[in-house]
Scaffold this motif. Structure first.
Motif, PDB file in Angstrom:
ATOM      1  N   PHE A 118     -37.460 -11.552  12.188  1.00  0.00           N
ATOM      2  CA  PHE A 118     -39.624 -11.119  11.688  1.00  0.00           C
ATOM      3  C   PHE A 118     -40.445 -11.577  12.093  1.00  0.00           C
ATOM      4  N   HIS A 119     -39.928 -13.357  12.384  1.00  0.00           N
ATOM      5  CA  HIS A 119     -41.155 -14.048  13.402  1.00  0.00           C
ATOM      6  C   HIS A 119     -41.023 -14.051  14.693  1.00  0.00           C
ATOM      7  N   ALA A 120     -39.596 -13.988  15.260  1.00  0.00           N
ATOM      8  CA  ALA A 120     -39.502 -13.735  16.727  1.00  0.00           C
ATOM      9  C   ALA A 120     -39.924 -11.976  17.059  1.00  0.00           C
ATOM     10  N   ASP A 121     -39.622 -10.908  16.344  1.00  0.00           N
ATOM     11  CA  ASP A 121     -40.189  -9.734  16.573  1.00  0.00           C
ATOM     12  C   ASP A 121     -41.903 -10.260  16.836  1.00  0.00           C
ATOM     13  N   ASN A 122     -42.328 -10.429  16.059  1.00  0.00           N
ATOM     14  CA  ASN A 122     -43.675 -10.464  14.979  1.00  0.00           C
ATOM     15  C   ASN A 122     -44.740 -11.084  16.259  1.00  0.00           C
ATOM     16  N   LEU A 123     -43.657 -12.014  17.170  1.00  0.00           N
ATOM     17  CA  LEU A 123     -44.343 -12.913  17.957  1.00  0.00           C
ATOM     18  C   LEU A 123     -44.487 -11.587  19.725  1.00  0.00           C
ATOM     19  N   VAL A 124     -43.591 -11.340  19.428  1.00  0.00           N
ATOM     20  CA  VAL A 124     -43.418 -10.356  20.798  1.00  0.00           C
ATOM     21  C   VAL A 124     -44.287  -9.110  20.683  1.00  0.00           C
ATOM     22  N   GLU A 125     -44.618  -8.878  19.575  1.00  0.00           N
ATOM     23  CA  GLU A 125     -45.420  -7.146  19.244  1.00  0.00           C
ATOM     24  C   GLU A 125     -46.774  -8.206  19.382  1.00  0.00           C
ATOM     25  N   ARG A 126     -47.241  -9.230  19.075  1.00  0.00           N
ATOM     26  CA  ARG A 126     -48.081  -9.981  18.870  1.00  0.00           C
ATOM     27  C   ARG A 126     -48.929 -10.139  20.424  1.00  0.00           C
ATOM     28  N   ALA A 127     -47.817 -10.323  20.932  1.00  0.00           N
ATOM     29  CA  ALA A 127     -48.037 -11.193  22.487  1.00  0.00           C
ATOM     30  C   ALA A 127     -48.642  -9.449  22.907  1.00  0.00           C
ATOM     31  N   LEU A 128     -48.049  -9.666  22.176  1.00  0.00           N
ATOM     32  CA  LEU A 128     -47.809  -7.272  23.942  1.00  0.00           C
ATOM     33  C   LEU A 128     -49.131  -6.785  23.388  1.00  0.00           C
ATOM     34  N   GLY A 129     -50.069  -6.205  22.372  1.00  0.00           N
ATOM     35  CA  GLY A 129     -50.195  -5.674  21.889  1.00  0.00           C
ATOM     36  C   GLY A 129     -52.186  -6.475  21.124  1.00  0.00           C
ATOM     37  N   LYS A 130     -52.005  -7.482  20.043  1.00  0.00           N
ATOM     38  CA  LYS A 130     -52.381  -7.711  19.977  1.00  0.00           C
ATOM     39  C   LYS A 130     -53.028  -9.225  19.891  1.00  0.00           C
ATOM     40  N   PRO A 132     -55.623 -10.718  22.678  1.00  0.00           N
ATOM     41  CA  PRO A 132     -56.262 -10.551  23.582  1.00  0.00           C
ATOM     42  C   PRO A 132     -56.361 -12.081  24.626  1.00  0.00           C
ATOM     43  N   PHE A 133     -55.294 -11.595  25.260  1.00  0.00           N
ATOM     44  CA  PHE A 133     -55.265 -13.092  26.667  1.00  0.00           C
ATOM     45  C   PHE A 133     -56.563 -13.028  27.558  1.00  0.00           C
ATOM     46  N   THR A 134     -56.586 -14.007  28.083  1.00  0.00           N
ATOM     47  CA  THR A 134     -57.847 -14.444  28.678  1.00  0.00           C
ATOM     48  C   THR A 134     -57.245 -14.003  30.818  1.00  0.00           C
ATOM     49  N   ASN A 135     -57.976 -13.431  31.353  1.00  0.00           N
ATOM     50  CA  ASN A 135     -57.318 -13.042  32.232  1.00  0.00           C
ATOM     51  C   ASN A 135     -57.366 -13.583  33.724  1.00  0.00           C
ATOM     52  N   ASP A 136     -56.229 -15.006  33.142  1.00  0.00           N
ATOM     53  CA  ASP A 136     -56.566 -15.744  34.663  1.00  0.00           C
ATOM     54  C   ASP A 136     -55.516 -16.900  33.884  1.00  0.00           C
ATOM     55  N   ALA A 137     -55.177 -17.862  34.490  1.00  0.00           N
ATOM     56  CA  ALA A 137     -53.269 -18.566  35.383  1.00  0.00           C
ATOM     57  C   ALA A 137     -53.425 -18.955  33.243  1.00  0.00           C
ATOM     58  N   ALA A 138     -53.934 -19.183  32.401  1.00  0.00           N
ATOM     59  CA  ALA A 138     -53.884 -20.274  31.528  1.00  0.00           C
ATOM     60  C   ALA A 138     -53.290 -18.858  30.553  1.00  0.00           C
ATOM     61  N   GLY A 139     -54.091 -17.628  30.626  1.00  0.00           N
ATOM     62  CA  GLY A 139     -54.002 -16.722  29.442  1.00  0.00           C
ATOM     63  C   GLY A 139     -52.273 -16.238  30.179  1.00  0.00           C
ATOM     64  N   THR A 140     -52.100 -15.559  31.516  1.00  0.00           N
ATOM     65  CA  THR A 140     -50.852 -15.487  31.927  1.00  0.00           C
ATOM     66  C   THR A 140     -49.934 -16.300  31.618  1.00  0.00           C
ATOM     67  N   ALA A 141     -49.944 -17.546  31.826  1.00  0.00           N
ATOM     68  CA  ALA A 141     -49.099 -18.363  31.090  1.00  0.00           C
ATOM     69  C   ALA A 141     -48.770 -18.848  29.552  1.00  0.00           C
ATOM     70  N   SER A 142     -49.436 -17.947  29.118  1.00  0.00           N
ATOM     71  CA  SER A 142     -50.176 -18.274  27.062  1.00  0.00           C
ATOM     72  C   SER A 142     -49.170 -17.391  27.336  1.00  0.00           C
ATOM     73  N   ARG A 143     -49.261 -16.163  27.512  1.00  0.00           N
ATOM     74  CA  ARG A 143     -48.741 -14.723  27.286  1.00  0.00           C
ATOM     75  C   ARG A 143     -46.987 -14.929  27.337  1.00  0.00           C
ATOM     76  N   ALA A 144     -46.896 -14.920  28.783  1.00  0.00           N
ATOM     77  CA  ALA A 144     -45.305 -15.628  28.788  1.00  0.00           C
ATOM     78  C   ALA A 144     -44.582 -16.069  28.150  1.00  0.00           C
ATOM     79  N   ASN A 145     -45.625 -17.408  27.626  1.00  0.00           N
ATOM     80  CA  ASN A 145     -44.678 -17.923  26.984  1.00  0.00           C
ATOM     81  C   ASN A 145     -44.194 -17.545  25.115  1.00  0.00           C
ATOM     82  N   ALA A 146     -45.385 -16.503  24.861  1.00  0.00           N
ATOM     83  CA  ALA A 146     -45.196 -16.059  23.790  1.00  0.00           C
ATOM     84  C   ALA A 146     -44.004 -15.447  23.922  1.00  0.00           C
ATOM     85  N   LEU A 147     -43.722 -15.111  24.902  1.00  0.00           N
ATOM     86  CA  LEU A 147     -43.087 -13.918  25.362  1.00  0.00           C
ATOM     87  C   LEU A 147     -42.083 -14.162  25.557  1.00  0.00           C
ATOM     88  N   PHE A 148     -41.442 -15.201  26.198  1.00  0.00           N
ATOM     89  CA  PHE A 148     -40.079 -15.949  26.467  1.00  0.00           C
ATOM     90  C   PHE A 148     -39.623 -16.633  25.239  1.00  0.00           C
TER      91      PHE A 148
END
Lengths: 446, 1050
Positions: A118-130, A132-148
């Motif tokens: 649940f925790h792993a899938d919830n993290l993906v679900e949150r990173a994919l749609g919930k 709001p990552f910033t539109n910069d390098a930090a945001g991109t890296a944070s999103r990738a980190n969450a998805l990874f």
């Protein structure tokens, strides 16, 4: 009189009306809870590390316990009440592969895997749609980190389901979110989908190699050796740090400590490991241990022991004789904070060796085997084949949860004719999906 | 002419009145008990005028003499005599010059029918006129006769419809109330008020020490209690809102009493005695019966109560101090309680009174691990066979130590380690309550009354555990835990009542409007550490810093409700009341849930209609209907809540709770009808039939673990309940020197689950986690259900085939015997075969008998026996002791030997073939010396096989049938012999002691049961899904207690 009654009625109505309004306000005017977080508050880029920690925590809860149960079910460890503090009937069932559906040890771990998933899938679900990552390098890296992290752990937990649990003694697989039973092969597919998505979000070469080794592990467990080889070729390399699960005494301790270690020993290694050491003393070390009452006094925190841990494949305390039983205790994870190894470059090498051997390339396999052996100071082999690789894995992957999978892959099961429900059955080669799931999940057959 | 006559008459009347006043009289006489003829002091006597107002009054003195001090004008009055314990006496008297002494013959109120009882959150009436079944316990009388260990014992067996089940025989252990059939799908405990303070009465949270728990009511000194009233079920307790769903227990502590102004009474009550085990283990229970008996001891009990009470005219006061030191009958179990109480009541006038009660308690309990716990004394002495126990050095309490060997006594934990384990709980608590009543007598609003009450229950609990470093429990090298709880529970209520009369005063009515609310705040903190450097040091800071675990919790919960009630009675004969209440509860994230609960009740006093023989002094029919229910919990309505949990990776987000935004309050309905009868003022009884139901039950619906979401608070399902409670009493003998009172209670309650909402996503059934007890539609709540072994299987050589186990009647499995009788097979809503009904968990029939015999004036023998019939217990201890490696079931061992399946046939690894790794795990501990192997294929062998399969403990599907045992019981609960030497002593010495008594008492003197475990009354850990859990796993038996008590008053 009538006038007063009217007055009273009016007054009562006023009081009642006021109280009616104020009741709702009164009960809601409570001090806020200090120990909980409303779900939407986590939909923030700033919370990603906190969420990833949460997923890693679930791995800590699931990791070493998964391995101990798997090793107990395999022929690598066994349960014997003559070992001081070996008392769990549930462990006796697992060891005998005659597991009841109300086995608490099995069912608790099943619940832990559910939480982990649940925790792993919830993290993906949150990173994919919930979030709001910033539109910069930090945001991109944070999103990738969450998805990874979400995908990697989602893959690992599905590997656990597929490899260790089953609906029937010979039918492996798991259940996702109260859905229908997913057989092992389909569950491995699901794990691979996530691991490949993790691969796409890996930030470093080291992460890429780790995920590839996991993909190789999954394919090996699934019996898909060409795919395993492909992934292993891009997997972990010599001197890569192993993929481990972290523990510490103050939060979550390695369950080897209380299941098969110095804290409480309920499962002990099979005698063949002593034979391995007798055949080649460089394979491992015995360190002294004695029984005093309920305590097994095992020395093993000195520098020599610590040094041996990093170089030797097999580490034991003992031998000890008690109640007519001569036994020894695992020293692989000697402390509460010992990190649990789940994947390593050595395993990756042995996957390469096995897949080469299965492809008829024993010479190529020998190179991989000797890469591992020489790292541990062992003499290089001159020949190898799948049978010797099976033994090599037995030693190298000791207490890492691979043995039970190997036994099934090589069809070398160790127990016969246990019974369950009043009749002889096949030995449980998987841990059964137990009553807590079967009683509630209407998708499971009865 | 007419005018003249009218004037003359008026003049004559005026003349007469003037003359009468001139000849005013003193009213005097003697108060006597009508049956015994004895003088009765302390009776309040009043003369009422024609409007019913008390115009003169006095109190009878020693020798029963009374005299109204003032000069009473001639005329007609109503002479009224009343006192607690006596029925109201009324007589019209004409005061005149010729008036002689007027004697008053009072009649004892055997059952307290005329005492004021609480019948709702606002209303008070007498039991004789109550529209609902009211249970009242005269605690002050009981505590004079019996030395009670706790408040729960004061209730047990005393009233119809309520039983008390201890969680453990350990001192300070938790208790569970069983009120009628239990309210909702999962039942619950009643709300407890002490002097109007809504107190924490549940079991204390903290570190576990087995299933025994610790009762918050253990803080209460039974000797402080004046009386206990219990409102049972929704029909009676609807106006308590969600607090009333499982009933309401109202405890009133003692108030100041005095026979005269400024008279002070000092009472001392001292008690010494001891606790011991109720039964000894016997050879047929366990192989280890001697070892199991060795843990018992005689635990000393000592208690001293000193109280002062009196009145200054305006103030009535009661002040008490208690010290109690009690050792349990198991090593390490003890309780030390010190308590101070001060109750003050100020009666400034008839218009206004205010009372305050305050109680400070310091209660220390030491609890060894026991009950449902393998690390305690029982787990280590009752599960393992001692056959292969090597001799060891003497340890704690003469027990062997360092004798750890497989399948031997102390196989889990060394006896010295158990002895060294410390688990203590210290509760420091203040309970303060105040109540104010104001009757203003405003001319514009006659009959208006105000009542306000508020209470505080504040407690700090410190729970500590400690294992010295030299004992390696779970390899921790010493362990220390500290758990602190700080609770504040505030409750308040206010009521406006308006009394009025209609129809020439024949119809009396009262309207109430009021509110009630409470605010509960709880703070907890936890700290644990292990790995201590040495056993001679204990502070938690000495533990390894890396092992420290800290935690903190906080909750704040409020409830509030308002209610309206209207009561009417016509000529004290016909009674009718109606009410409703609206309740609100705190809720995070959603609007406060609220619900209306109605109540209506009626009664008729047939004895007032003059259609019955005169000997029937009371016959009342009554009926009541009410609704209550739980409101959702604080966070139940939140979809998803997270918390932060520490981990080796740092604190991480952890799913805390996945709630249900659609959650709603539940509704529990109950209808009760009944009657009370009394004749000859000495014989009587009461009967109440109840039928009730719960719908939309609030439960935590288990979700599949694969969801990772935990249980979901849900409104599903329903249960129907019915039954009756009855009580009969008699006082056939009452003379100056002899009296005999007899009481009998008989209850029957049953229930049936009607729905679990399966079609709306509810479960097919609930179980306890082991599939032993079920909640499934069509069956009784918590019913034991399982499959049966039907036929043994034999090998080709004729020996019992232990490996495969018996054939069963479980359809769908390989062991199913197609010819098995499957009649009565119970299925879940999903058609899953669950098994066959074994029996109810709780007793269907409960009751008690008591006798109180006073002889030779000063001596009293009192005895109370309690029973339960139709219940069943799962003997989990025996099942565990039988399975696999433990070999502690003597009969199983004999049969295994007779069948020749000891040795390699039965392995330590749960029946699997002896492991091929290392030496064979199996050894022949199962072989019983002197028992021979029977010859296969003989009737004797067949019989042994059939018995053996019914003791086989390896198969979960069969264990319920094999190890659920009938649990009917009869317990001699209380026996006492008391000498009331007050009068004799005073006669002999010329002194005037107010009280002198010597009492010998025994609690739980004997137990008769067909259950094979040591304790038949079970109250398993409520952590189970099934509340009516009567599964016995190492339950500590109740204590048998002997006390000697001295009472002294001057």
């Amino acid at each position: 009189m009538k006038r007063f009654q009217k007055y009273t009625a009016f007054l009562a109505a006023m009081v009642a009306g006021l109280w009616l309004v104020s009741c709702a306000n009164y009960v809601q005017n409570v001090e806020p809870l200090i120990d909980v977080i409303d779900d939407p508050l986590l939909n923030s880029q700033a919370q990603v590390p906190f969420l990833i920690n949460g997923v890693n925590r679930q791995l800590s809860l699931a990791g070493s316990q998964m391995v101990t149960l798997a090793e107990l079910q395999s022929d690598a460890f066994f349960f014997d009440t003559r070992v001081p503090n070996a008392t769990f009937p549930t462990f006796a069932e697992i060891d005998a592969c005659a597991i009841q559906l109300d086995n608490n040890s099995v069912n608790n771990q099943w619940g832990t895997l559910g939480n982990y998933r649940f925790h792993a899938d919830n993290l993906v679900e949150r990173a994919l749609g919930k979030i709001p990552f910033t539109n910069d390098a930090a945001g991109t890296a944070s999103r990738a980190n969450a998805l990874f992290n979400g995908y990697l752990h989602g893959g690992i937990v599905r590997y656990f389901y597929a490899s260790y649990y089953g609906l029937n003694p010979n039918e492996g697989g798991g259940v996702i979110n109260a859905g229908p039973f997913v057989p092992s092969q389909a569950m491995y597919d699901s794990a691979l989908v996530r691991l490949n998505l993790a691969l796409a979000n890996a930030a470093t070469p080291a992460q890429t190699r780790i995920v590839n080794t996991w993909i190789a592990k999954v394919n090996t467990a699934a019996g898909r050796y060409p795919a395993a080889r492909t992934a292993a070729l891009a997997g972990m390399v010599r001197n890569d740090a192993p993929f481990t699960v972290l523990y510490d005494p103050g939060t979550i301790t390695n369950t080897w400590w209380t299941d098969g270690g110095r804290g409480r020993c309920q499962m002990i290694p099979d005698n063949r490991f002593e034979a391995y050491l007798r055949a080649d003393s460089l394979e491992g070390r015995f360190f002294p241990a004695t029984v005093a009452g309920t305590i097994i006094n095992a020395v093993g925190t000195d520098a020599e022991f610590a040094a041996s841990l990093t170089t030797r494949r097999l580490m034991f305390f003992g031998p000890i004789t008690n109640g007519g039983l001569r036994f020894f205790m695992s020293g692989r994870y000697p402390n509460q904070n010992s990190a649990q190894v789940l994947a390593s470059w050595q395993e990756n090498e042995l996957i390469l060796a096995e897949t080469a051997a299965r492809n008829g390339d024993n010479a190529g396999a020998l190179v991989n085997v000797n890469n591992v052996r020489t790292f541990h100071g062992l003499a290089a082999r001159t020949v190898t084949n799948t049978d010797s690789i099976y033994i090599e894995r037995d030693k190298q992957l000791f207490a890492q949860g691979s043995r039970v999978i190997d036994q099934r892959r090589f069809n070398r099961w160790h127990t016969t004719t246990p019974q369950s429900g009043g009749t002889a059955i096949s030995a449980w080669r998987f841990l059964p999906i137990g009553l807590p799931e079967r009683n509630v999940n209407q998708n499971l057959p009865r | 002419m007419t005018r003249f006559i009218r004037f003359s008459v008026m003049c004559m009347i005026a003349l007469c009145l003037t003359t009468a006043a001139a000849f005013a009289q003193n009213v005097r006489g003697k108060v006597l008990d009508r049956k015994t003829g004895e003088a009765v002091p302390g009776i309040r006597i009043q003369l009422l005028d024609k409007d019913g107002k008390a115009v003169f009054g006095t109190v009878s003195r020693a020798g029963g003499l009374y005299q109204i001090a003032q000069t009473v004008p001639n005329g007609t009055y109503k002479l009224v005599a009343a006192a607690v314990g006596y029925k109201r006496f009324e007589k019209n008297v004409t005061v005149s010059a010729e008036m002689s002494a007027t004697d008053i013959n009072v009649i004892e109120d055997v059952r307290g029918l005329e005492e004021v009882v609480v019948t709702g959150v606002a209303s008070r009436t007498s039991k004789a006129t109550a529209e609902v079944a009211v249970a009242r316990i005269d605690a002050s009388n009981l505590t004079e006769k019996v030395g009670y260990n706790n408040a729960g014992q004061l209730i047990s067996g005393k009233v119809a419809g309520v039983t008390i089940t201890p969680a453990s025989g350990q001192v300070g252990g938790g208790i569970r109330f069983n009120v009628r059939a239990g309210a909702g799908l999962f039942g619950g405990d009643p709300t407890v008020f002490i002097d109007g303070v809504r107190v924490a009465s549940g079991n204390v949270t903290g570190f576990g020490s087995g299933g025994q728990q610790t009762s918050a009511l253990a803080d209460l000194n039974p000797a402080d209690i004046e009386n206990i009233e219990i409102l049972k079920g929704a029909a009676a307790a609807a106006l308590y809102g969600p607090q009333g769903q499982n009933g309401v227990v109202l405890i009133k502590t003692k108030r100041g009493r005095s026979r005269g102004v400024d008279e002070v009474t000092v009472n001392y009550q001292g008690l010494i005695g001891y606790n011991q085990n109720q039964r000894d283990f016997t050879p047929d229970m366990h192989e280890s019966w001697e070892q199991a008996n060795a843990i018992f001891r005689k635990g000393a009990v000592q208690q001293h109560n000193v109280s002062v009470q009196g009145s200054s005219g305006v103030f009535n006061y009661f002040a008490g101090f208690e010290t109690r030191d009690e050792d349990g009958f198991v090593i390490q179990n003890q309780l030390n309680r010190r308590a101070i109480r001060l109750n003050i009541e100020a009666v400034t006038s008839k218009k206004f009174n205010i009372s305050v009660s305050a109680n400070y308690i310091d209660n220390f309990t030491s609890r060894p691990q026991n009950d449902n716990n393998i690390f305690g004394w029982q787990g280590n002495t009752r599960l393992f066979s001692p056959y292969n126990t090597p001799a060891g050095a003497a340890g704690a309490a003469g027990l062997s130590t360092l004798n750890r060997s497989p399948r031997s006594t102390y196989g889990f934990t060394d006896s010295l380690a158990i002895a060294a384990y410390e688990s203590s709980l210290r509760s420091q608590r203040i309970i303060v309550g105040g109540e104010m009543n104001y009757t203003p007598e405003w001319s514009f609003a006659p009959g208006l009354r105000f009542r306000g009450a508020a209470g505080l229950d504040a407690r700090n609990i410190r729970n500590t555990t400690y294992v010295p470093a030299n004992f390696n429990l779970s390899g921790l090298q010493g362990e220390r835990g500290i758990f602190n709880v700080s609770d504040q529970r505030v409750n308040f209520e206010g009521t406006i009542a308006y009394d009025f009369k209609l129809m020439d005063g024949k119809l009396s009515a009262t309207s109430y409007a009021g509110f009630q609310g409470w605010n509960d705040v709880s703070r907890t903190s936890t700290l644990t550490a292990n790995r201590f450097p040495t056993e001679i040091i204990q502070p938690i800071g000495s533990g390894d810093a890396t092992t420290r675990v800290v935690g903190e919790g906080f909750s704040n919960n409020r409830n509030a409700g308002w209610f309206v009630r209207h009561e009417m009675n016509y000529d004290q004969t016909y009674f009718l009341s109606g009410a409703f209440r609206n309740d609100f509860a705190s809720s995070v994230g959603i609007s406060a849930p609220n619900i209306f609960y109605p109540q209506v009740s009626t009664a008729i006093r047939l004895d007032k209609l003059e259609i019955l023989p005169e000997s029937i002094n009371l016959l009342k029919l009554r009926a009541a209907y009410g609704e209550t229910g739980s409101l959702p919990g604080l966070t139940d309505g939140k979809e998803l809540i997270w918390s932060a949990s520490a981990s080796p990776y740092g604190a991480g987000a952890t799913r805390n709770l996945a709630g249900n935004p659609l959650i709603a309050p539940e509704r529990i309905k109950e209808l009760e009808v009944g009657f009370e009868i009394e004749f000859d003022n000495a014989y009587g009884g009461e009967f109440t039939y109840i039928i009730g139901s719960a719908r939309n039950s609030l439960i935590n619906l288990p979700r599949a673990p694969s969801t990772g979401l935990g249980a979901r608070p849900s409104n599903i399902g329903g249960i129907d309940q019915w039954g009756f409670e009855s009580l009969i009493y008699a006082k056939p003998i009452q003379t100056a020197d002899y009296s005999l009172e007899l009481n009998a209670v008989f209850n029957f309650f049953d229930n049936k689950v009607v729905d679990l909402g399966f079609s709306q996503g509810g479960p097919a059934f609930f179980t306890d986690g082991f599939n032993r007890q079920f909640i499934v539609p069509g069956q009784r709540r918590g019913q034991y259900i399982g499959f049966r072994p039907v036929a043994p299987r034999f090998r080709a050589d004729g020996y019992y085939d232990y490996t495969t186990g018996p054939r069963t009647d479980q359809p769908g499995v390989a062991a199913f015997l197609p010819t098995a009788d499957t009649t009565g097979l119970i299925r879940g809503e999903n058609n899953q075969a669950l098994g066959y009904a074994v029996g109810a968990a709780r007793p269907l029939y409960t009751g008690s008998f008591s006798v109180n015999f006073r002889f030779l004036r000063d001596f009293t023998i009192y005895a109370l026996a309690e029973y339960g019939l139709g219940g069943n217990n799962f003997n989990g201890t025996l099942q565990f002791a039988t399975v696999g490696a433990y070999w502690n079931n003597p009969r199983f061992n004999v049969l295994a030997t007779q069948l020749g399946i000891f040795g390699s046939g039965v392995s330590a690894t749960n029946g699997a073939a002896a492991t091929e790794r290392g030496p064979a795990a199996q050894i022949a501990v199962g072989r019983v010396p002197g028992v021979n192997v029977l010859t296969p294929n003989t009737p004797e062998y067949q019989a042994a096989a059939e018995e053996f399969m019914k003791l086989d403990a390896r198969f979960a599907a069969l264990n319920v049938q094999n190890y659920t045992q009938q649990a009917d019981w009869l317990r001699i609960r209380e026996v006492s012999l008391r000498w009331n030497g007050t009068q004799t002593f005073n006669d002999l010495t010329g002194l005037s002691l107010k009280n002198l008594g010597l009492t010998l008492t025994a609690n739980n003197l004997a137990l008769f049961t067909n259950y094979k475990g040591p304790e038949v009354e079970l109250n398993a850990n409520p952590g189970s899904t099934v509340r009516d859990n009567t599964q016995d796993f190492l339950t500590m038996m109740q204590a048998k207690t002997f006390n000697f008590m001295v009472s002294l008053g001057f």
